[in-house]
Design a protein around this motif. Structure first.
Motif, short mmCIF file in Angstrom:
data_model
loop_
_atom_site.label_atom_id
_atom_site.label_comp_id
_atom_site.label_asym_id
_atom_site.label_seq_id
_atom_site.Cartn_x
_atom_site.Cartn_y
_atom_site.Cartn_z
N ALA A 169 -8.22 9.75 6.31
CA ALA A 169 -9.76 10.09 5.80
C ALA A 169 -9.89 9.39 4.65
N VAL A 170 -8.83 9.82 3.61
CA VAL A 170 -9.11 9.43 2.12
C VAL A 170 -9.36 7.89 2.09
N ALA A 171 -8.37 7.15 2.71
CA ALA A 171 -8.65 5.64 2.67
C ALA A 171 -9.51 5.06 3.43
N PHE A 172 -10.13 5.82 4.42
CA PHE A 172 -11.16 5.46 5.19
C PHE A 172 -12.47 5.56 4.34
N VAL A 173 -12.60 6.48 3.73
CA VAL A 173 -13.78 7.02 2.99
C VAL A 173 -13.74 6.14 1.80
N ALA A 174 -12.62 5.68 1.05
CA ALA A 174 -12.59 4.93 -0.11
C ALA A 174 -13.02 3.53 0.30
N GLY A 186 0.75 -1.35 -0.08
CA GLY A 186 0.17 -0.09 -0.01
C GLY A 186 0.87 1.07 0.04
N ILE A 187 2.01 1.24 0.64
CA ILE A 187 2.75 2.52 0.87
C ILE A 187 3.55 2.76 -0.63
N PHE A 188 3.93 1.49 -1.07
CA PHE A 188 4.53 1.70 -2.30
C PHE A 188 3.67 2.26 -3.45
N ARG A 189 2.34 1.75 -3.32
CA ARG A 189 1.26 1.94 -4.50
C ARG A 189 0.71 3.18 -4.26
N LEU A 194 -2.04 4.66 3.61
CA LEU A 194 -2.14 5.92 3.23
C LEU A 194 -1.51 7.01 4.27
N ALA A 195 -2.04 6.61 5.52
CA ALA A 195 -1.78 7.60 6.60
C ALA A 195 -0.25 7.84 6.84
N VAL A 196 0.33 6.69 6.32
CA VAL A 196 1.88 6.76 6.51
C VAL A 196 2.57 7.45 5.09
N ALA A 197 1.77 6.98 4.05
CA ALA A 197 2.59 7.68 2.77
C ALA A 197 2.15 9.04 2.34
N LEU A 198 1.03 9.51 2.89
CA LEU A 198 0.59 10.79 2.42
C LEU A 198 1.65 11.92 3.19
N PRO A 199 1.90 12.00 4.29
CA PRO A 199 2.79 12.85 4.91
C PRO A 199 4.15 12.56 4.05
N TRP A 253 5.61 20.86 11.04
CA TRP A 253 4.91 19.89 11.44
C TRP A 253 3.20 19.75 11.59
N ILE A 254 2.46 20.94 11.62
CA ILE A 254 1.14 21.26 11.34
C ILE A 254 0.99 20.37 10.03
N GLY A 255 1.65 20.93 8.71
CA GLY A 255 1.35 20.13 7.52
C GLY A 255 1.53 18.75 7.65
N ILE A 256 2.76 18.27 8.29
CA ILE A 256 2.88 16.94 8.16
C ILE A 256 1.43 16.26 8.86
N GLY A 257 1.20 16.68 10.10
CA GLY A 257 0.28 16.06 11.22
C GLY A 257 -1.08 16.12 10.30
N LYS A 258 -1.54 17.18 9.54
CA LYS A 258 -2.83 17.15 8.76
C LYS A 258 -2.53 16.23 7.50
N SER A 259 -1.44 15.94 7.17
CA SER A 259 -1.29 14.95 5.95
C SER A 259 -1.78 13.72 6.70
#
Lengths: 259, 374
Positions: B325-330, B161-164, B265-270, B313-319
């Protein structure tokens, strides 16, 4: 030639078929299907029955050889001729291949609407006729394919295959996935339909009961070609390993006694 | 096969009690009728002028008869008893006659349909919310279970998942980030030049990119890329009953399918948004040196003073939150797909729309919550 056309719905000569990179599946395969018969195609798994069906249906282009259906090659540049030939055959896919987004009614009406030239009222009459022919009721027309049982899926897709009153019906494992009672019913249904509408049938089946009950001739696919294409009695007497395994033994005897 | 066109002859015998004699011949098939539909429409008008019992039908000359031909004949004969026809054809005509008798259900207009629709929509939304909450709860339980039994964590799915959704997303997100950095800097520079506040461009673009734009760009692109892929994949697994097969084997759907995707996705997006930040700042640096004459060296030196680290850090935390959220909704939409093609298409569309909207709403919430920081 004109005489041939009248007699045969499918003519395959010298067919060569490959799968993947250069693995030869069929070599010099010949097969003729008469316009008034039920021909069963049998062969071991991996012998290429499905691939041969795909060639007949025009879904696969052979490497070499001639494959004509209603005297037309699927490569024919005359689009109208090819389309007309296509409309003269119906196909029953193994898993039904019903359009999941359409209701049963719309599935059967689909080929009629695509054909054009019929008023919606006439289409309704034909769809209801087809539903009755496969022993379903008009109320079943409102169901979606996801709500049907396995046997009903088969019957609806048979109704769809018959919608344009084809001259040739192709059945891929028509009784696979049905219980013995249902598959007997299905075989009876096809038999009865053939009495009213004289269409030719080509079927692939592993079910010996179905085979003995329906078929006029059996084509045996082995060693990369059709090793025999004759009546059941003749084929059964052949001295070939696959034939003996397939028809011999307990299973074959039981099916024969049954029929 | 020799085909004889369908033909209909109508003779009038003035002295006879049954004055009209209709004789059909040829092949009455789809094809034959379509070719001669105009002739036949004229015949039908003529036939319908007479009452049904004053016409005698001779169908013995008919060759092939299929459903289309039978429908026409049955309709023209209107139940007439004076029909001469072969046994086989009579059977077809009877069957089609039965088909014609099936009444069409009238479409009724329901004056309350609007109320029904509203109620159903509300009930649907409530069910949606309930499913979402229960999926979230199940996910929390799964995480707790994984903490206790870390060996059961589906590592392969997680790393795949992280790779993709991470590595393969980099080219497009970085390109978009770079271009947005250029455009943003150029526009700000035009305005700032007028007030002689050239150096402020680093503050504006720096904070904007690191705190807002980087995470937003990365998550919106991920919603389109990875979100749609997740929904489609889970949806097809629903259609082919693979999801059911997993539950039958006693394997938890959430821990095997949902958890690795959401965590990945929570790890990859930041990480993706970090790379997007860099690309956008590179674009900003490029434009600054051309239009404002700020050299890259000066840009890099001024950046840490202009942008406090907390913004990063705010930016990274939001990511992290956006990725979740994106993966959960999907996943939520993917598991709701019904076994038909229409439902799959609708599910994927809604999933992407909901994910993007959700990310923007979350972003607004964060902006309000963190307004005094940085």
């Amino acid at each position: 030639m004109a005489d041939d056309l009248d007699k045969y719905v499918i003519e395959i000569e010298g067919l060569v078929n490959t799968v993947g990179p250069g693995i030869i599946l069929h070599r010099d395969l010949n097969l003729k299907v008469r316009r008034d018969e039920v021909l069963s195609l049998v062969g071991g798994s991996g012998s290429g029955k499905t691939q041969l069906l795909r060639v007949i249906l025009g879904l696969k282009r052979p490497k070499a050889g001639r494959a004509h259906v209603f005297g037309v090659s699927w490569d024919d540049p005359n689009v109208k001729k090819v389309r007309d030939a296509r409309r003269r055959m119906g196909m029953l896919f193994q898993n039904g291949a019903l359009y999941s987004a359409l209701t049963v009614y719309d599935n059967i009406a689909f080929p009629l609407r695509e054909r054009g030239g019929l008023a919606e009222e006439d289409i309704r009459a034909i769809v209801n006729t087809k539903l009755a022919q496969v022993e379903l009721e008009p109320r079943h027309g409102k169901l979606l394919p996801a709500n049907l049982s396995g046997g009903m899926v088969k019957r609806v897709s048979l109704a769809r295959a018959l919608a344009l009153s084809p001259d040739l019906l192709i059945l891929d494992e028509p009784t696979a996935g049905l219980d013995p009672d249902r598959s007997e019913g299905f075989v009876r249904l096809i038999k009865r339909l053939r009495e009213d509408h004289r269409f030719a049938v080509v079927m692939v089946t592993h079910d010996l009961d179905t085979l003995f009950e329906l078929t006029d001739r059996v084509a045996v696919l082995a060693d990369q070609h059709i090793i025999a294409c004759d009546t059941l009695a003749v084929v059964r007497a052949m001295d070939h390993k696959f034939v003996q395994n397939f028809f011999g033994g307990e299973r074959g005897r039981r099916a024969l006694e049954h029929s | 096969m020799p085909s004889r066109d369908a033909a209909l002859e109508i003779k009038t015998l003035a002295q006879d009690p049954v004055p009209l004699r209709a004789r059909a011949s040829g092949d009455w098939t789809f094809h034959g009728l379509k070719e001669r539909s105009e002739d036949f429409a004229r015949h039908l008008v003529e036939i319908e002028k007479q009452p049904a019992d004053r016409i005698a039908w001779d169908l013995t000359g008919v060759g092939e008869l299929d459903d289309a031909g039978a429908v026409w004949l049955v309709r023209a004969m209107r139940g007439s008893q004076r029909v001469d026809v072969s046994q086989g054809h009579r059977e077809i005509l009877n069957q089609v006659g039965q088909g014609l008798l099936v009444p069409q259900e009238p479409e009724r207009f329901d004056p309350l349909s609007g109320v029904v629709w509203t109620g159903e929509a509300a009930a649907g939304a409530a069910e949606h919310l309930r499913d979402g909450i229960s999926l979230l709860g199940q996910l929390a339980l799964d995480v707790a279970g994984m903490v206790r039994r870390p060996r059961e964590f589906p590592m392969r799915e997680f790393s795949a998942g992280i790779f993709r959704s991470g590595v393969t997303a980099l080219p497009v997100t970085m390109l978009v980030g770079f271009l947005v950095g250029i455009v943003l800097t150029y526009l700000s520079a035009l305005q700032l030049k007028r007030y002689g506040a050239d150096l402020l461009v680093i503050n504006i673009v720096g904070v904007g990119v690191v705190r807002e734009l980087g995470p937003m760009l990365a998550s919106i692109i991920s919603a389109g890329r990875s979100g749609s892929a997740i929904t489609a994949q889970l949806g097809v697994m629903r259609v082919t009953e693979e999801v059911e097969a997993l539950s039958v084997m006693g394997i938890s759907i959430t821990s095997r399918l949902v958890l690795p995707r959401v965590l990945a996705l929570a790890v990859a997006l930041p990480l993706v948004s970090f790379c997007t930040d860099i690309a956008a700042l590179a674009g900003a640096m490029l434009v600054s040196s051309f239009t404002l004459g700020i050299s890259p060296g000066a840009f890099l030196q001024a950046l840490p003073q202009a942008v406090e680290v907390v913004n990063f850090w705010i930016g990274i935390g939001k990511s992290v939150a956006f990725g979740f959220a994106v993966a959960f909704v999907a996943c939520h939409y993917g598991l709701r797909v019904l076994p038909n093609t229409d439902s799959l298409a609708v599910g994927v569309t809604r999933s992407v729309v909901a994910a993007i909207t959700g990310v923007i709403i979350l972003d607004a919430v964060f902006a309000i919550m963190l307004r005094n920081i940085g």
